[in-house]
Design a protein around this motif. Structure first.
Motif, short mmCIF file in Angstrom:
data_model
loop_
_atom_site.label_atom_id
_atom_site.label_comp_id
_atom_site.label_asym_id
_atom_site.label_seq_id
_atom_site.Cartn_x
_atom_site.Cartn_y
_atom_site.Cartn_z
N PHE A 55 35.18 40.33 54.38
CA PHE A 55 34.87 39.00 54.78
C PHE A 55 35.86 38.20 53.95
O PHE A 55 35.90 38.21 52.50
N GLY A 57 35.82 34.44 54.08
CA GLY A 57 35.27 33.22 53.90
C GLY A 57 35.80 32.54 55.21
O GLY A 57 35.02 31.48 55.18
N VAL A 58 36.72 32.79 56.19
CA VAL A 58 36.90 32.01 57.03
C VAL A 58 36.44 32.61 58.44
O VAL A 58 35.67 32.14 59.10
N GLY A 249 43.98 32.30 31.48
CA GLY A 249 44.15 31.98 33.07
C GLY A 249 43.65 33.01 33.81
O GLY A 249 44.08 33.35 34.95
N SER A 262 32.92 38.34 35.25
CA SER A 262 32.68 37.28 36.12
C SER A 262 34.13 36.89 36.42
O SER A 262 34.29 36.18 37.71
N MET A 265 35.24 38.95 39.30
CA MET A 265 34.59 38.52 40.50
C MET A 265 35.23 37.39 41.24
O MET A 265 35.51 37.31 42.40
N TYR A 266 35.45 36.51 40.18
CA TYR A 266 35.81 35.24 40.65
C TYR A 266 37.40 35.35 41.19
O TYR A 266 37.67 34.90 42.42
N GLY A 269 36.89 37.02 44.97
CA GLY A 269 36.45 36.03 45.71
C GLY A 269 37.39 34.99 46.07
O GLY A 269 37.67 34.54 47.37
N PHE A 270 37.85 34.30 44.96
CA PHE A 270 38.68 33.13 45.45
C PHE A 270 40.10 33.22 45.19
O PHE A 270 40.74 32.13 45.32
N MET A 275 35.71 38.14 49.80
CA MET A 275 34.31 37.88 49.58
C MET A 275 33.09 38.62 49.72
O MET A 275 32.18 38.63 48.92
N ALA A 278 33.53 40.70 46.50
CA ALA A 278 32.97 39.96 45.28
C ALA A 278 31.43 39.91 45.31
O ALA A 278 30.58 39.68 44.42
N SER A 279 31.01 39.67 46.85
CA SER A 279 29.20 39.41 46.74
C SER A 279 28.89 40.88 46.50
O SER A 279 27.69 40.94 45.76
N ALA A 282 28.65 40.73 42.68
CA ALA A 282 27.45 39.86 42.30
C ALA A 282 26.04 40.44 42.55
O ALA A 282 25.26 40.31 41.55
#
Lengths: 312, 297
Positions: A55, A57-58, A249, A262, A265-266, A269-270, A275, A278-279, A282
């Motif tokens: 996934f 995200g879009v 950074g 974290s 994971m960030y 995901g981003f 994603m 990353a999920s 989580a």
């Protein structure tokens, strides 16, 4: 009592008090009932679902079964670096934080002059916004020429390389985390003020020395605070993000040693828009958090002393 | 700790010399405690003092050896330069907008929910309370991605909405804190008001809230500071520079290699000072609030 009040009530109160209470209770709780559904329950379930998908995200998520979990466990050395760093940080910083906060509170609790001033000073780093704190630390811990290395320089030594080399970076972060324990100091102080004086008096009568009194009176009374500190700091350490992220950074420099769970994971995901992966991270974190807290809760009956109820 | 030697001495040493020796012992002990506390206090002050000192330095003195504590001359111009180097006032306004609106939302929503949990006997309330406390265990990472997806579908990314709206629907910690406080208010007050014909909303507004000012102040301060300091939220939801908060904007002093340390530290002092002042003037509220979150462990 409520029934009486209701029967006296003038018009408009035809409902049974029980029904009325239920309606009022739900109405007053309604913001949180909606909030729970929208910001907690739905996202938790959705995140579980995403963890089994690819996934970005879009586009619509594509079901991939356990692929994300398998990839993390078998084919992702960054993941294991992040796990190691996070556990290292938790395992080293939490015991030290408990000891330091407790010791500071003990000293402050000796009715000394200037208690409020000391308390304010110990609280100071906790008040500085994380961004400012992280950046001033980077500046202070600059190798060779930073203020922290000035004493080393005085003795003609280069001093440690702190955040810039793998040999020191993990330890440095532990050290920095010890700066922000102001809240815990206040908690221990509050706990110490709960210690009933007559317990000390009784210990005096029994001829206890200060060490005995500390071991058998002070420590047991403060165990609920230690317990609270332990649980919250485990949760906090597993979510450690802002300070190392601001410092590096998110690069994990040096040698992935500041890559925390974290942060990784960030990034997944981003920054890489993985994603689903990353999920999965989580949810793994969630499960580990649950297990660790459960273990702490389970063992707490062995060492946490509650003065209210006597059941151990 | 001072009380225990006194009680011990009253029975054992009635004579003057004994009392004197006790006093000397006490003074020595206090001195020892100070000798331990003072160096530690210096260590704890170091980051802020160094920040303050650097904020007044010309750039030639950032790394000078021996370290310069009181810059000569004091470069006051770092402060006006710092607020013009980045869009400081724009970021300040953004930060304040988010912090104020989120705080108002938290106060209203959390106090309503806490009222329901503490003052209205209804069947599901204990379950809801336990569920509420349980959400404190849920790592923020779990909800992060689905919420981001929802917000981006709603077109909320790059607006303040994701950073404000959730706070209008309650947060577990503050609900817990307020509920504990509301429980301590005698039920008779509500009963009396009910007999006078007041509805729950009026009791909430005219009886309970005025009595809970201290707890509400704690929530307001905690939430305001949390939003003021927040880094992750703005990092995820605000990429348009015009919407930056101070915690994102402050990064801009760190251009390429190294940083404008003087300006950066001046700005850091500026964003830290309001919180320190808040703490200084409302110290009692702070301390009680922290103690309140820790009770019942």
């Amino acid at each position: 009592m409520t029934t009486k009040a209701a029967s006296i009530r003038p018009s408009g109160a035809r409902m049974k008090p029980r029904t009325r209470n239920t309606i009022n209770g739900l109405l007053f709780a309604s913001p949180w009932l909606l909030g729970l559904a929208a910001f907690w329950i739905y996202p938790t379930i959705a995140s579980a679902y995403y963890s089994f998908t690819k996934f970005n995200g879009v586009q619509a998520p594509v079901w991939v079964g356990l692929a994300n979990y398998i990839k993390l466990f078998t084919d992702d050395s960054n993941f294991w670096d992040a796990v190691y760093n996070t556990f290292y940080f938790a395992a080293v910083s939490i015991p030290l934080a408990i000891i330091l906060a407790f010791a500071l509170a003990l000293m402050l609790n000796a009715k000394i002059r200037g208690q409020v001033v000391y308390r304010t000073i110990y609280f100071l780093p906790t008040l500085v916004p994380e961004v400012a704190l992280a950046l001033v630390w980077v500046y202070m811990f600059t190798p060779v020429s930073g203020i922290i290395n000035a004493p080393f320089q005085y003795f003609g030594h280069r001093g440690p390389c702190w955040l810039t080399c793998e040999a020191w970076s993990r330890q440095t972060l532990v050290l920095l985390a010890l700066w922000i324990i102001g809240q815990q100091v206040i908690l221990y102080l509050a706990g110490l003020q709960d210690v009933p004086q007559d317990l000390y008096d009784a210990a005096d009568v029994d001829g206890a020395n200060p060490l005995h009194k500390f071991r058998h009176v002070t420590v047991p009374i403060v165990t609920p605070v230690i317990f609270f500190h332990l649980v919250t700091s485990v949760i906090g350490a597993l979510q450690f993000f802002a300070i190392p992220y601001i410092m590096t950074g998110g690069t994990g420099f040096p040698a992935n040693s500041t890559l925390f769970y974290s942060i990784y994971m960030y990034k997944q995901g981003f920054q890489y828009f993985q994603m689903g992966l990353a999920s999965a991270m989580a949810w793994l974190l969630f499960v580990v958090t649950l297990i660790v807290t459960l273990v702490i809760f389970r063992t707490s009956r062995l060492w946490v002393f509650y003065s209210g109820g006597e059941q151990g | 700790m001072t009380a225990q030697p006194q009680t011990a001495q009253s029975s054992v040493q009635p004579r003057r010399t004994g009392i004197k020796r006790k006093q000397v012992k006490k003074a020595i002990r206090q001195l020892l405690v100070h000798l331990m506390l003072i160096p530690l206090a210096l260590v704890f002050m170091l980051p802020f003092l160094w920040m303050l000192s650097t904020s007044l330095k010309p750039d030639t003195q950032f790394y000078s050896y021996p370290p310069v504590w009181i810059p000569n001359p004091l470069q006051w111009s770092n402060y006006p330069d710092a607020v013009t180097y980045i869009s400081f006032f724009l970021y300040l306004r953004n930060t304040l907008t988010i912090a104020v609106l989120a705080t108002i939302g938290s106060l209203i929503s959390c106090s309503l929910v806490a009222y329901s949990l503490a003052r209205i006997p209804w069947p599901g309330r204990n379950f809801l309370f336990i569920f509420t406390v349980a959400t404190l265990m849920l790592p923020f990472q779990v909800t992060l991605i689905p919420l981001f997806v929802v917000y981006s579908r709603l077109g909320w990314v790059n607006s303040f909405l994701p950073l404000i709206v959730p706070h209008w629907f309650g947060s577990a910690l503050y609900i817990f804190l307020l509920r504990q406080f509301f429980m301590t208010i005698p039920m008779e007050l509500s009963e009396a008001a009910r007999i006078d014909g007041a509805g729950e909303l009026r009791i909430y507004w005219q009886v309970i809230l005025p009595l809970a000012k201290a707890a509400l102040a704690t929530v307001a301060i905690f939430e305001f500071i949390a939003r003021w300091r927040d880094y992750l939220g703005p990092l995820i939801y605000l990429s348009n520079q015009k919407l930056y908060t101070l915690s994102l904007g402050i990064y801009e002093y760190r251009s390429q290699y190294g940083a404008e340390w003087g300006l950066l530290m001046a700005a850091s002092v500026l964003i830290t000072l309001p919180i320190i002042l808040l703490f200084f003037f409302l110290q009692k509220t702070f301390v009680q609030g922290i103690a309140l979150t820790g009770i019942k462990g």
